[in-house]
Structure formats: structure tokens, C-alpha cells
Write an enzyme that holds these catalytic residues in place. Structure first.
Site, PDB file in Angstrom:
ATOM      1  N   GLU A  58       0.866  -1.188   0.000  1.00 15.93           N
ATOM      2  CA  GLU A  58       0.000   0.000   0.000  1.00 15.93           C
ATOM      3  C   GLU A  58       0.901   1.236   0.000  1.00 15.93           C
ATOM      4  OE1 GLU A  58      -3.529   1.969   2.797  1.00 15.93           O
ATOM      5  OE2 GLU A  58      -1.989   0.727   3.740  1.00 15.93           O
ATOM      6  N   LYS A 157     -10.185   1.169  -1.075  1.00 18.39           N
ATOM      7  CA  LYS A 157     -10.083   0.859   0.363  1.00 18.39           C
ATOM      8  C   LYS A 157     -11.255   1.471   1.127  1.00 18.39           C
ATOM      9  CE  LYS A 157      -6.879   1.385   4.264  1.00 18.39           C
ATOM     10  NZ  LYS A 157      -5.588   1.995   4.699  1.00 18.39           N
ATOM     11  N   CYS A 190      -4.693  -3.120   3.996  1.00 15.07           N
ATOM     12  CA  CYS A 190      -4.255  -2.706   5.326  1.00 15.07           C
ATOM     13  C   CYS A 190      -5.333  -2.783   6.410  1.00 15.07           C
ATOM     14  CB  CYS A 190      -3.646  -1.293   5.240  1.00 15.07           C
ATOM     15  SG  CYS A 190      -2.610  -0.907   6.641  1.00 15.07           S
TER      16      CYS A 190
END
Lengths: 448, 31
Positions: A58, A157, A190
Site C-alpha cells: 500500500e 479501500k 491494510c
């Protein structure tokens, strides 16, 4: 294919220089290309070693210190994969997209799936009541190009971390999956790994075999270090997880790995150098069809079946990452302890090789809402070494231990089936699976 | 089983039903 070769690259991201005014588009591309030069080398090396897919971290293309304004020059319009687009062949189709073109060509030229994290921009206007004042949405975005360079996946995300002010939340959680000759893949980023949407949904409802996981994770001992947490997640969710982290020792960012449901295949943890690292490992395309596929665990079965150990013990509070645990000190070389907090009771039986006077261990329980850098509800049972022999240091980061445990069994009356087992050894190393097991009735215990 | 120099041994449970609508919020670090 029965198996495939997975690659993960832990990347020491070249960060933009702090400037007063946003970089120009040319300056932004210059920085991104410097990072892409490094990722290209890693990808070619992985392909030469037979890798079918490589995951990069990321924020791996431009870093993470931005405002909404300063990240704008780094963003591109990333279309939905339904447009069936190979940027390497048709670079102008969706405007100015040099990063997507380069990633696509890298995948095509090396015949490997390439996973990267870049930024997506989408214009909007006042007809959309949620449209930001600057007239655009900006998304933290994972992209996947197949071995022909085709864009096959785009994931925005959903669970942005509190400091990620440069991005917007998608209106809804996206569940992104795609099929390959080596299994079905899901992808998220993440902080999403703490979530039910998309992390649990992509595994349980969409039954992916492997999850691609770009991350920029800074390690927080004792409970939130990348390798232990990510490998525990893969073990409990019973999927392959390809975790590529950023590398920045100053920010305690390190910890990448390739994890299968049965075992940690390979991992990397390096707080000494500033170098990136390529990891490769073979994985089963369809872990669920393997005889070694772990059975589902009923995490509270054992703990609910035993009476609490009511040995002489005093409880004391202690903080772990801002959560107030209830602790009890382990007094002897061997013993049985129970500590409870709200609905959760944790049971521990153990035997040390020797009881050292200069090291103190405690059993802790937490049942509550974590509210710092995110809000999520936890139930945790933990045995840990206190930083010093002062009980007030229980819960503080600890890096080394000389006390060894010959036998142990840890369990809890969890009110959830999502429990992630971790054992971290001295030097932040993972305990090899041959030394411990998770029983079907929910005991994390020593073998033999 | 060899004796293990344990730092931390944890069962980390997530109770999704008790989560707020979105994880990515929070008052930030209390420093």
C-alpha cells in the site's frame, strides 16, 4: 494448476520531499517512476523465479504523507475492470494514465500478475450531495493487472485509517474478487483486515482461495505487529494471504509474508536495514481441497467446559494500545490461572523451564470497544512478559525474553467465532507451527 | 515440543456485531 508461486515485495518507499505547494504532475510522475523502477526490478526477478503473481505494498508508488491537495497530481482515473482494458496496448483510452500503463506493461512483458496500490480520482458535482467541495472523490486503490497486462481488479479501500485524510471513503464496501488459472482471489488493503466488510465477507461469502493484501503497517507491540497479526488472520480465516508491507524502520514499518491456512510459508521482519525484500513461496491454489486444511475451531468450547481456576491471585489493570486489560501475575514456575473481564474469562495452564526473578509474566483479559485510531470491538486473552518486574509495565512493548515455556494452554469464553491466535517469541520471531497447535475446542496449546 | 521463549501468546477475538458502522474513525492518538 494445483499450486502456484506467489511473490510479495516489501518495499522501502521513496517518499516525496516535503514541499509547501503541491508537486507538478511531472514531478509527481518522476517520483512514482523512481518507485516503479524498484518494483519493476523486483517483479522481473520474481517472474524469472517462476512467480505467477506479485503483490507490492500500500502507498508503494508515492508514499503516505499527503493532504487532499498535495496527492492530487499523483492520481489517475482508474476505470472499472469491466471495460476490458490493457493499458499497455491502449494507453490513451482513459486519459493520462502513465502509472497504469507502466504497471500493465510490466505485467505483460514479464507474464506475471502485478498487484499495486495507487490513487483513483473521480469527478463529481453538486448534484451529488456527498461530493467533496473540490469536485472530486479520491480513493486509496488497489489494482491488479493479469499476465497479459489487462486490468482485472480495482478495489477502493473502505476502512481508511484515521490519518488518511487525503482519501475519501467509498459509499459502500466493495467486495472485489477475480478468477485465475491458479484459484480465486480477493483483495483488500491494510486496515480493512480488522473488518467484517470486506475482509470476512470476501472469504466466507465469496469463498476466495487467496487474498492479496497490500499494507503499510507500523508495528505496535505487543499485539499489533504485522507478521503475527496477519499470519494469525490467515490461520483463523483459513485462506492464503499474500501480505506486502512497506519498509521504513524509523516508522517501525516492516513485516511481510506469504501465509497459508496451515502454516507461515515465509516471512520477513527487518528492523536493521533500509532495504526492500522479495519473498517467494509455493501455495496451494485451493487450500480448502487439501487434506491438511485446518478444521473449524469452536473457540469457546473448552473454556466454557472447565471451572475457572480460583487460585490465590490478585488482579490489576494494565493498558495495551490504550485498552484497559485486567491482569493477574504468574507467580510460580507452573500453575493454572483464570482472569475475567465482563463476559470474557481466560484460562491459562503453563509450565516454565525455570522461574526467573528478573522476568515477570501476566495473564490478561480485555472485553470492550477499542477507540483509538479506529473503533472496533475486541475480546482478547493474552499471556505476556511485562517490560520490567514492575507490574505497571505490563502491556508495554517488550522485545526479548529468556523465560521459556515447556507447556502451555490458553483459552477463553469468546462470544465470537473470529479469534486470531498469535505466539510471538523473543526477538519478534514467530513460533514455528511444529511447537504449538490450536485444538478444535479452542485451546492454543503446546504440542506433545 | 521445545521450550519456547515466549514474549506474547494471544487469542485476539473480533466481535463484529458490536462494531460501530465504520472502523476507520477514532479520536486519534491520545498524545
Amino acid at each position: 494448476l494445483d499450486s502456484f508461486t506467489a511473490a510479495v515485495y516489501e518495499h522501502a518507499v521513496l517518499l516525496p520531499n516535503a514541499t509547501e505547494s503541491p508537486a507538478s504532475r511531472e514531478e509527481a510522475l518522476l517520483l512514482m517512476n523512481r518507485n516503479l523502477d524498484v518494483l519493476e526490478k523486483a517483479t522481473k526477478l520474481a517472474a524469472r523465479q517462476g512467480a505467477h503473481i506479485i503483490v507490492t505494498p500500500e502507498d508503494g508508488i508515492y508514499g503516505w504523507v499527503f493532504t487532499r491537495e498535495s496527492i492530487y497530481p499523483y492520481l489517475e482515473d482508474i476505470p472499472a475492470p469491466e471495460v476490458n482494458w490493457i493499458p499497455c496496448r491502449d494507453p490513451q483510452r482513459f486519459g493520462y494514465t502513465p502509472v497504469q500503463e507502466r504497471l500493465s506493461c510490466l505485467a505483460k512483458d514479464s507474464s506475471i500478475y502485478v498487484v499495486a496500490n495507487i490513487g483513483d480520482k473521480k469527478p463529481c458535482n453538486s448534484s451529488d450531495p456527498l461530493c467533496p467541495p473540490d469536485g472530486r472523490y479520491q480513493y486509496n486503490t488497489d489494482v491488479v493487472f493479469d499476465s497479459e497486462g489487462r486490468l482485472v481488479a480495482r478495489y477502493h479501500k473502505y476502512n481508511l485509517f484515521a490519518p488518511e485524510i487525503q482519501f475519501d471513503f467509498p459509499k459502500d464496501s466493495e467486495v472485489v474478487t477475480f478468477d485465475t488459472p491458479f484459484g480465486k482471489f480477493g483483495i483488500f488493503t491494510c486496515f480493512d483486515i480488522f473488518s467484517h466488510d470486506p475482509a470476512v465477507v470476501v472469504v466466507q461469502d465469496f469463498e476466495v482461495d487467496s487474498v492479496l493484501y497490500p499494507t503499510a503497517w507500523y508495528n505496535t507491540l505487543p499485539l499489533l505487529s504485522a507478521v503475527p497479526f496477519h499470519s494469525a488472520w490467515a490461520r483463523a480465516m483459513r485462506v492464503n494471504l499474500l501480505a506486502a508491507n512497506t519498509h521504513n524502520t524509523r516508522m517501525h514499518m516492516t513485516g511481510s509474508g506469504i501465509y497459508s491456512p496451515e502454516a507461515v510459508k515465509v516471512y520477513h521482519y527487518d528492523m536493521e536495514t533500509e532495504s526492500g525484500q522479495l519473498l517467494l513461496s509455493e501455495l496451494r491454489c485451493r487450500p480448502r481441497s487439501q487434506p491438511t486444511y485446518p478444521a473449524a475451531v469452536d473457540w469457546s468450547a473448552y473454556a466454557r467446559s472447565v471451572k475457572p481456576f480460583l487460585s490465590e491471585q490478585t488482579h490489576f489493570p494494565g493498558l495495551i494500545y490504550f485498552d484497559e486489560f485486567t491482569f493477574t501475575k504468574l507467580k510460580g514456575k507452573t500453575g493454572n490461572y483464570t482472569v475475567c473481564q465482563k463476559d470474557l474469562c481466560c484460562h491459562l495452564s503453563y509450565k516454565m523451564s525455570e522461574k526467573r526473578v528478573d522476568e515477570v509474566y501476566a495473564l490478561g483479559a480485555f472485553d470492550g470497544l477499542h477507540t483509538v485510531e479506529g473503533q472496533y470491538y475486541l475480546q482478547i486473552c493474552t499471556l505476556l512478559k511485562c517490560q520490567t518486574t514492575d507490574l505497571r509495565t505490563c502491556g508495554e512493548p517488550v522485545g526479548s525474553a529468556f523465560t521459556t515455556f515447556e507447556e502451555f494452554s490458553l483459552s477463553g469464553t469468546f462470544g465470537t467465532s473470529y479469534v486470531f491466535p498469535q505466539i510471538i517469541l523473543s526477538g519478534s520471531q514467530l513460533a514455528p507451527e511444529r511447537h504449538y497447535e490450536v485444538s478444535r475446542d479452542g485451546r492454543l496449546q503446546s504440542r506433545g | 515440543g521445545a521450550p519456547l521463549p515466549v514474549l506474547v501468546m494471544t487469542l485476539y477475538g473480533r466481535v463484529f456485531e458490536k462494531d460501530p458502522p465504520r472502523l476507520g474513525q477514532g479520536p486519534g492518538k491520545l498524545q
